[in-house]
Write a protein that holds these residues in place. Structure first.
Motif, short mmCIF file in Angstrom:
data_model
loop_
_atom_site.label_atom_id
_atom_site.label_comp_id
_atom_site.label_asym_id
_atom_site.label_seq_id
_atom_site.Cartn_x
_atom_site.Cartn_y
_atom_site.Cartn_z
N HIS A 193 45.63 31.01 36.50
CA HIS A 193 44.93 29.82 36.84
C HIS A 193 45.44 29.00 37.43
O HIS A 193 47.03 28.56 36.54
N VAL A 194 45.99 28.49 38.74
CA VAL A 194 46.75 27.62 39.59
C VAL A 194 46.39 26.10 39.43
O VAL A 194 46.78 25.56 39.86
N GLY A 195 45.21 25.90 39.83
CA GLY A 195 44.69 25.06 39.31
C GLY A 195 43.70 24.53 40.57
O GLY A 195 43.27 25.32 41.65
N SER A 196 44.12 23.39 41.43
CA SER A 196 43.30 23.09 43.39
C SER A 196 43.94 23.22 43.80
O SER A 196 43.85 22.06 44.74
N SER A 197 45.42 23.36 43.73
CA SER A 197 46.50 22.67 44.73
C SER A 197 46.02 23.63 46.12
O SER A 197 46.81 25.10 45.41
N GLU A 198 46.57 23.79 47.13
CA GLU A 198 46.46 24.83 47.80
C GLU A 198 48.39 25.29 47.76
O GLU A 198 48.24 26.65 48.28
N ALA A 199 49.08 24.40 47.39
CA ALA A 199 50.94 24.41 47.71
C ALA A 199 50.61 25.43 46.37
O ALA A 199 51.69 26.22 46.47
N ALA A 200 49.75 26.00 45.01
CA ALA A 200 50.16 26.37 44.31
C ALA A 200 49.35 27.33 44.46
O ALA A 200 50.10 28.26 44.19
N ALA A 201 48.68 27.51 45.11
CA ALA A 201 48.14 29.27 45.71
C ALA A 201 48.97 29.60 46.20
O ALA A 201 48.89 30.84 46.39
N ILE A 202 49.58 29.00 46.81
CA ILE A 202 49.90 30.21 48.42
C ILE A 202 51.07 30.43 47.61
O ILE A 202 51.92 31.27 47.56
N ALA A 203 51.92 29.93 46.20
CA ALA A 203 53.11 30.02 45.80
C ALA A 203 52.57 31.38 45.29
O ALA A 203 53.39 32.51 44.69
N ALA A 204 51.67 31.03 44.54
CA ALA A 204 50.77 32.45 43.43
C ALA A 204 50.12 33.71 44.06
O ALA A 204 50.63 34.34 43.89
N THR A 205 49.63 33.13 45.33
CA THR A 205 49.58 34.67 46.66
C THR A 205 50.99 35.42 46.30
O THR A 205 51.00 37.12 46.18
N GLN A 206 52.12 34.74 46.62
CA GLN A 206 53.45 35.02 47.79
C GLN A 206 54.29 36.27 46.18
O GLN A 206 54.62 37.19 46.42
N GLU A 207 53.54 35.62 44.73
CA GLU A 207 53.99 36.34 43.68
C GLU A 207 53.24 37.40 43.71
O GLU A 207 54.11 38.34 43.22
N LEU A 208 52.24 37.43 43.96
CA LEU A 208 51.54 38.32 43.51
C LEU A 208 51.89 39.70 44.40
O LEU A 208 51.97 40.58 44.29
N LEU A 209 51.85 39.04 45.83
CA LEU A 209 52.39 39.98 46.48
C LEU A 209 53.55 40.73 46.42
O LEU A 209 53.81 41.73 47.32
N ALA A 210 54.60 39.99 45.79
CA ALA A 210 55.54 40.55 45.70
C ALA A 210 56.15 41.28 44.50
O ALA A 210 56.70 42.18 44.78
N LEU A 211 55.30 41.99 43.57
CA LEU A 211 54.78 42.40 42.38
C LEU A 211 54.77 44.13 42.94
O LEU A 211 54.33 44.44 44.00
N PRO A 212 56.00 44.67 42.30
CA PRO A 212 56.06 46.14 42.11
C PRO A 212 54.55 46.77 42.62
O PRO A 212 54.89 48.00 43.59
N ASN A 213 53.70 46.73 42.32
CA ASN A 213 52.03 47.05 42.33
C ASN A 213 51.04 45.93 42.49
O ASN A 213 50.32 45.62 41.24
N PRO A 214 51.21 45.46 43.40
CA PRO A 214 50.48 44.23 43.61
C PRO A 214 49.22 44.30 44.01
O PRO A 214 49.00 45.73 43.98
N PRO A 215 48.17 43.54 44.17
CA PRO A 215 46.91 43.49 43.80
C PRO A 215 46.27 44.32 45.62
O PRO A 215 47.41 44.04 46.89
N THR A 216 45.19 45.31 45.71
CA THR A 216 45.06 45.58 46.65
C THR A 216 43.10 43.86 47.12
O THR A 216 43.40 44.44 48.32
N ALA A 217 43.68 43.55 46.50
CA ALA A 217 41.89 42.86 46.75
C ALA A 217 41.94 41.74 45.39
O ALA A 217 42.98 41.82 44.78
N LEU A 218 41.70 40.18 46.63
CA LEU A 218 42.09 39.17 45.69
C LEU A 218 40.65 38.10 45.77
O LEU A 218 39.86 38.16 46.43
N PHE A 219 40.11 38.08 44.21
CA PHE A 219 38.56 36.63 44.44
C PHE A 219 39.73 35.81 43.82
O PHE A 219 40.10 35.00 42.90
N THR A 220 38.81 34.04 44.97
CA THR A 220 39.46 33.12 44.31
C THR A 220 38.45 32.28 44.33
O THR A 220 37.32 32.40 44.80
N SER A 221 38.23 31.36 43.64
CA SER A 221 37.73 30.54 42.38
C SER A 221 37.04 29.33 42.94
O SER A 221 36.70 28.72 42.07
N GLN A 222 37.52 29.08 43.71
CA GLN A 222 37.39 27.30 43.55
C GLN A 222 37.55 27.89 45.35
O GLN A 222 39.22 28.00 46.55
#
Length: 352
Positions: free
Chosen positions: A231-260
């Protein structure tokens, strides 16, 4: 004007009704009747008065006119949106403006910035300016501060979100079903590791979309994983950082649902920066400009912003026209627009 020089003072005050009457050769009362739209005034006199007003640059004081008429109307309504710079808010405000303009009513717009204190301050400022009614996208969960104004006759309609602790009309999108549709679409493409990135969970629309996300996974018997929910708020910068965090996971997501929509834009920037826009599927909630010309185009759950704004404005004007029926909430359906990003098939991105 040179630097440091005071700006010139006005050379005279605004033209008055008395001056218009003198130039047109009629009584002041006749000028008043013309600008109040009294239909019995001779058309030739109406033309003469308006030509005199144009020549002098006269503009009627609508607030003073409303007080003289005795109905208290100022031919203005107030509108509070999340952020007037956001494409969704801008489109919503423009639609309300179009409906109001057809009735000769001016719309005063303010941005609440998801701040309940600012919402209350702006609402009170508009009420102090004697607007005839309010259209509000609420930031807080408690609008009971408006009860006394409502009892005093101020009409109000809430849009995008329902009012809290206040009985009032509302027009909202089907947020939960829209999110369900988005996640089901990704599931059909073979995805089972679908991340959620959304606004703060305390915001009603975000909570409804998150609930739809969880429901769709549950129905599909896909385990909920809090590691890929942010739950990253409505900031582009926070969304960028969150996505980078997800992509760096050992088992990253194959799909994203963004709600805003601003979250969606931040995620797009991160995916493109990582060169992953063609391998990670993505569906966003809310359409936005240029989403259709990107490569791939961005699949979205689109709200019918025009219908939301029009229904809210029409509901407000019905109340202003005397409708005393029980309050109600109108729910506007959303629709999936397939453009390519949501149709990317599942791939295994696990790190070895």
């Amino acid at each position: 004007m040179t630097q440091g020089e005071a700006p010139p003072r006005p050379t005279r005050s605004r033209p008055t009704m008395r001056e218009v009457a003198a130039l047109a050769g009629v009584a002041i009362k006749t000028v008043s009747r013309v600008f109040n739209g009294v239909p019995t005034v001779d058309p030739a006199i109406v033309t003469r008065v308006r030509e005199a007003a144009d020549q002098l640059g006269y503009r009627p004081n609508l607030t003073a006119s409303s007080l003289r008429r005795g109905d208290g109307r100022t031919a203005t309504i107030g509108m509070l949106v999340e952020d007037a710079a956001n494409p969704f808010s801008a489109a919503l405000a423009r639609t309300v403006e179009n409906v109001a303009r057809a009735r000769g009513v001016l719309v005063l717009v303010g941005s609440v910035d998801e701040n309940p204190v600012r919402e209350r301050e702006l609402a009170q400022a508009l009420i102090d300016r004697r607007v005839d009614g309010l259209v509000i996208v609420p930031a807080g969960l408690d609008q009971s501060y408006l009860i006394s104004e409502q009892r005093s006759g101020t009409r109000m309609v809430f849009v995008d979100r329902e009012a809290g602790l206040l009985d009032a009309d509302a027009v909202v999108s089907d947020n939960r079903q829209g999110a369900i549709t988005a996640v089901e679409h990704l599931l059909k493409a073979g995805h089972r590791r679908i991340a959620y990135l959304g606004d703060r969970a305390s915001i009603p629309t975000a909570a409804q979309r998150f609930d739809g996300y969880r429901h769709a996974l549950e129905v599909a018997h896909v385990a909920y994983d809090p590691e890929i929910v942010l739950h990253v708020g409505s900031s582009e910068a926070a969304a960028i950082a969150a996505t980078q965090e997800l992509l760096a996971l050992p088992n990253p997501p194959t799909a994203l649902f963004t709600s805003q929509n601003l979250v969606t834009i931040g995620v797009l920037r991160a995916l493109r920066s990582a060169g992953r826009q063609d391998t990670v599927a993505h569906v966003g909630f809310d359409d936005f400009p240029l989403a259709d010309i990107l490569n791939p185009g961005i699949s979205v759950i689109a709200q019918d912003v025009e219908q939301l704004g029009r229904a809210a404005a029409e509901a407000l004007f019905r109340r202003l026209d005397g409708d005393e029926s029980p309050t109600c909430t109108v729910t506007v359906p959303t629709r999936l627009i397939e453009r390519g990003s949501g149709e990317i098939p599942a791939q295994d991105h696990r790190r070895g």
